[in-house]
Design a protein around this motif. Structure first.
Motif, PDB file in Angstrom:
ATOM      1  N   TRP A 146       1.737  -1.270   6.227  1.00 27.81           N
ATOM      2  CA  TRP A 146       1.745  -0.547   4.925  1.00 27.81           C
ATOM      3  C   TRP A 146       0.095  -1.259   4.025  1.00 27.81           C
ATOM      4  N   ASN A 147      -0.415  -0.788   3.814  1.00 24.51           N
ATOM      5  CA  ASN A 147      -1.898  -2.095   3.338  1.00 24.51           C
ATOM      6  C   ASN A 147      -3.186  -1.394   3.459  1.00 24.51           C
ATOM      7  N   GLN A 148      -2.672   0.475   2.951  1.00 21.12           N
ATOM      8  CA  GLN A 148      -3.691   0.739   2.182  1.00 21.12           C
ATOM      9  C   GLN A 148      -3.373   1.054   1.232  1.00 21.12           C
ATOM     10  N   PHE A 149      -4.104   1.033  -0.085  1.00 23.83           N
ATOM     11  CA  PHE A 149      -3.972   1.277  -1.200  1.00 23.83           C
ATOM     12  C   PHE A 149      -4.748   2.509  -1.783  1.00 23.83           C
ATOM     13  N   THR A 150      -4.421   3.810  -2.070  1.00 20.71           N
ATOM     14  CA  THR A 150      -5.420   4.881  -2.295  1.00 20.71           C
ATOM     15  C   THR A 150      -5.113   5.353  -4.021  1.00 20.71           C
TER      16      THR A 150
ATOM     17  N   GLY B 139      -6.646  -3.492  -2.409  1.00 25.88           N
ATOM     18  CA  GLY B 139      -7.514  -4.122  -0.798  1.00 25.88           C
ATOM     19  C   GLY B 139      -6.943  -4.989  -0.297  1.00 25.88           C
ATOM     20  N   GLY B 140      -7.578  -5.102   0.706  1.00 28.30           N
ATOM     21  CA  GLY B 140      -7.327  -6.929   1.630  1.00 28.30           C
ATOM     22  C   GLY B 140      -6.806  -7.378   1.050  1.00 28.30           C
TER      23      GLY B 140
ATOM     24  N   GLY C  93       0.712  -0.989   0.176  1.00 29.71           N
ATOM     25  CA  GLY C  93       0.210   0.415  -0.009  1.00 29.71           C
ATOM     26  C   GLY C  93       1.020   1.348   0.323  1.00 29.71           C
ATOM     27  N   ASP C  94       0.101   2.359  -0.391  1.00 27.60           N
ATOM     28  CA  ASP C  94       1.202   3.786  -0.374  1.00 27.60           C
ATOM     29  C   ASP C  94       0.309   4.449   1.158  1.00 27.60           C
TER      30      ASP C  94
END
Length: 152
Positions: A113-117, A134-135, A104-105
């Protein structure tokens, strides 16, 4: 640029783990300044560092695969200029595209680091949704994440 002759390829790794620190944010420019020397040494191919935006400055934890303007090695224009210059000197560029380490960023509340925006390609409708992770894209049971994907 001609096709590679496996009997005469001389590949240069055009970066190391700390190269992102050099060149004032334009490592591509440092490599470009040395093309004439590389050609004189018989280099036929240059392996370039990962070009994407990455959580890790070395490029091996990419989060926005299509964002070539946020790399610690330089921006997309500098990369394109380098590749054109390499080709003008009959040297091939080898891309290091890291897709199996994507993260994720942004971090969640626990520092994972698991939030993909964003993917870095919102302006290209043909890619819309392709990299919207996503998850579900993270393995279930992974201690470093809250993935909901297949457990292996």
């Amino acid at each position: 640029i001609s096709a590679a002759d496996v009997n005469s390829v001389v590949l240069l790794q055009g970066f190391n783990w700390e190269s992102w620190r050099a060149g004032g944010g334009n490592w591509y420019g440092v490599v470009k300044k040395n093309i004439e020397m590389m050609k004189g040494l018989g280099i036929t191919d240059v392996w370039l560092p990962p070009p994407s935006q990455s959580v890790a400055p070395q490029g091996y934890l990419p989060s926005q695969l299509f964002n070539l303007n946020a790399s610690k090695y330089g921006n997309q224009q500098a990369l394109e200029d380098l590749i054109r210059s390499l080709h003008a000197n009959d040297i091939r560029a080898v891309a290091d595209i890291v897709i199996n380490h994507r993260c994720g960023d942004k971090q969640d509340g626990e520092g994972r680091w698991n939030q993909f925006t964003t993917t870095g390609i919102e302006h290209r409708p043909s890619f819309a949704g392709v990299m919207d992770w996503g998850g579900w894209a993270i393995t279930l049971g992974d201690k470093f994440s809250d993935g909901t994907g297949e457990h292996h």
